[in-house]
Scaffold this active site. Sequence first.
Site, PDB file in Angstrom:
ATOM      1  N   SER A   7       0.882  -1.170  -0.007  1.00  0.00           N
ATOM      2  CA  SER A   7      -0.052  -0.107  -0.164  1.00  0.00           C
ATOM      3  C   SER A   7       0.788   1.163   0.066  1.00  0.00           C
ATOM      4  O   SER A   7       1.659   1.318  -0.728  1.00  0.00           O
ATOM      5  CB  SER A   7      -1.068  -0.116   1.350  1.00  0.00           C
ATOM      6  OG  SER A   7      -2.094   0.866   1.203  1.00  0.00           O
TER       7      SER A   7
ATOM      8  N   HIS B 229      -8.330   0.062  -0.952  1.00  0.00           N
ATOM      9  CA  HIS B 229      -8.003  -0.880  -1.798  1.00  0.00           C
ATOM     10  C   HIS B 229      -9.219  -1.502  -2.372  1.00  0.00           C
ATOM     11  O   HIS B 229      -9.407  -2.819  -2.493  1.00  0.00           O
ATOM     12  CB  HIS B 229      -6.935  -1.981  -1.231  1.00  0.00           C
ATOM     13  CG  HIS B 229      -5.870  -1.284  -1.147  1.00  0.00           C
ATOM     14  ND1 HIS B 229      -4.827  -0.950  -1.930  1.00  0.00           N
ATOM     15  CD2 HIS B 229      -5.023  -0.899   0.045  1.00  0.00           C
ATOM     16  CE1 HIS B 229      -4.021  -0.179  -1.432  1.00  0.00           C
ATOM     17  NE2 HIS B 229      -3.981  -0.261  -0.116  1.00  0.00           N
TER      18      HIS B 229
END
Lengths: 550, 309
Positions: free
Chosen positions: B86, B195
């Site tokens: 991430s 996400h």
Amino acid sequence: MINEATEERSWTTSRDKKAKKILQVSRLAEDKILPAEKMVEALEMLISPGDRVVLEGDNQKQASFLSHVLTQVDPQKVNQLHMIMSSISRPEHLDIFEYGIAEKIDFAYAGQQSLRVAQMLEDGKLKMGEIHTYLELFGRLFIDLIPNVALIAADQGDVNGNLYTGANTEETPTIVEAAAFKDGIVIAQVNELVDELPRVDIPGSWIDFVVVADKPYQLEPLFTRDPRHITDLQVLMAMMTIRGVYERHQVQSLNHGIGYNTAAIELLLPTYGKSLGLKGKICRHWALNPHPTLIPAIESGWVESIHCFGGEVGMEQYVAARPDVFFTGRDGSLRSNRAMSQVAGQYAVDLFVGSTLQMDRDGNSSTVTSGRLAGFGGAPNMGHDPRGRRHSTPAWLDMRTSNDELARGRKLVVQMVETFQKGNEPVFVESMDAVKVGREANLATAPVMIYGDDLTHVVTEEGIAYLYKSDSVEERRQALSAVAGVTPIGLQHDTKQTTALRDKGLVAFPEDLGINRTEAKRSLLAAKSVEEIVDWSKGLYNPPASFRSW
Amino acid sequence: MSIAFLFPGQGSQVPGMLHELPDHPVIRQTFAEAGEILGLDVLTLDSEEKLQSTISVQLCLLVSEVAAAKVLLQEGVKPEMAAGHSVGAFAAAVIAGAMDFPSALTTVRRRAELMEQAYPEGYGMGVVTGLKQDKVLRLTANAFSEDQPVYPANLNAEDQVTLAGDKRGIEYVLELAKQEGARKAFLLPVSVPSHCELLQGVSEELAAELEKVTFKNPSIPCLSNSTARALRKGEDIRNDLAVSIARPVKWHEATLLMKEMGANLFLEMPPGRVLTDLASAAVPSVRSLSLSESGMKSAVLLGKRYRNG
């Protein structure tokens, strides 16, 4: 009359092409010896765009110096290569596709790179030829995949190009034979250059160039299993296999897949096997890598001969000291040969026993799991019934199920599996992942390791299914589900039929074989640790550091 | 012999994380550089109170990871590949030379602002462990509804998946997962549904932001979050940093790929040991080490040993 319109053609085009290249590169070489630092330049001259290149990536030995050099050639000069490899095992084997040097691949096994192969195929970075068994791939080297270039690895070489390939000869003779006699160019990396070789495994006249690598070729210990990890359940399954398969059918020659199940069998021969009075009656001849776990059986006189596909790190001294059992050269060291041993394991042995990750109701099995394209190497060669076989042995004949005058015998193909894998995943499933993987990767056929119709026996912790005895598909499925525990396939079993299956000899539980489950203990193993194997070997076995815990 | 640097994402932060980094000139210099770009003293960002804000969290992670990796580089420990989870992917891109540190700081700050503003309430994330990925993906797809959307967010391990979306949708999947035998299934203390598709708008704004940044081809491949591929082009990294915020992070697959690419030592930048644990479980044959846990000195010694291999 000769047709006068026929133009004079040359019958030596590939020989001429090769001669030209050799002449060009010989200015970099002294005799046949190329300096390591000139190798990129040499490969750029010797390899043409679109060439079929065999890069020696064996099950064990890797031509790691040459594969590294190949990643460094200029893709403007060397490109669109068609790679042919037994085993895709090193990162460079696929880097050459990322860099635009290679385009297509035909292979047998890609266990160490199976995710990347699947990704690159999906991304269009690699064109897949076919996935083969070892013997098919070796066969095609002489038919329609004849190499233009072979990049191989040896332990030692001399100035004339003679090579010593020692314990890990493996694929080398096969690859060299295919290239050298069809005007392919053969380049060998050697660990060292010597004046006198211990023995000549490959004659120098078959070799064009030799280069001394900066580091010895890569070699991993793949066939060492620490007995410490063998469980009581595996001991039980091994006892069942010895009693219910080896003893029952008088299995004298065989191949073992590598795993803890088969290691347990090897370690039970000198103890449990002996107590059954089977010494000299079963397991006498082997097509097998030098498994350290077979040492106790060898030392107690069970084993008459072993022919090896490859070597095993740490077994060199032990093998050299037991030439009555192993194939060795005049220098004393092991001579392995994968093609020969695969032929032996396919045609000349009574039995193959292996393991799998998934099996369907018809006994088809595969180790392919989602998102990975691995291939199977040698298991499908040995794990099938070669229907062209003619010679008979007691075990082969014992597979006959009819009195027909033309009835023939069968290879015993055995799968030994616990009904659930680690992580509580059932082994017996409705549909194998392989079917989905094959579809997603557009393979012509689903990647099945061993087909159900070749399978004769399945051994689980529940019992043995004697599939070869079944008269119908339905009966076969019932026999398989009877030993499939509480997996989706096992739960379909109609327990009312169990007694009939046992009476008919299609299914045997441990008690039917005279085995008491509570007696299946690790204490029965002839060696319970690597250290004890070393003791059995009288100190001749020298385990790799990663297996030393003392 | 190949070393992979791992850069953790949100969830690894701990109060005092920047203060805990070793006293090293490269680290002091990195703090100063970041402070200048951001117009503040970065050492004020890592208090428990400040870390309530995702902006401070993401900036602290970026600074900590870049600072530690720079020390390793200076000490001679050079990676062959980099992978960030991430927001960690920004630090990976910096260390791989795909983008410069100042651009990463301003882009990450903007990324965090956009995320914070996106869904003020009712959304979040959850985690399921001890149930196979396939099964969790199936449960999540079946449970999806337009008014309570729920998505898979991080595919961290074979048996660890995080979910993102509407809190009610997540709770429903967590309940189903427990019934299916999950070891653990609970809501995470996170308010942004990262996400997943819900962040498509954020992804587009971030893409516009990243267009202003110069990207170069990295000196080592960076692992993609959204596709688990090795990225070797600057443009591909730029694209991945933008799109991955609205797509699941395929971390498990990326970990397996790094092993196949030859990684035999994973070094996780501070803080925490989340990625070290995931790597040890996924590929036990590869050595993994967390700098937070084992210290910079051990990492340097081990790194050099693997380099010289």
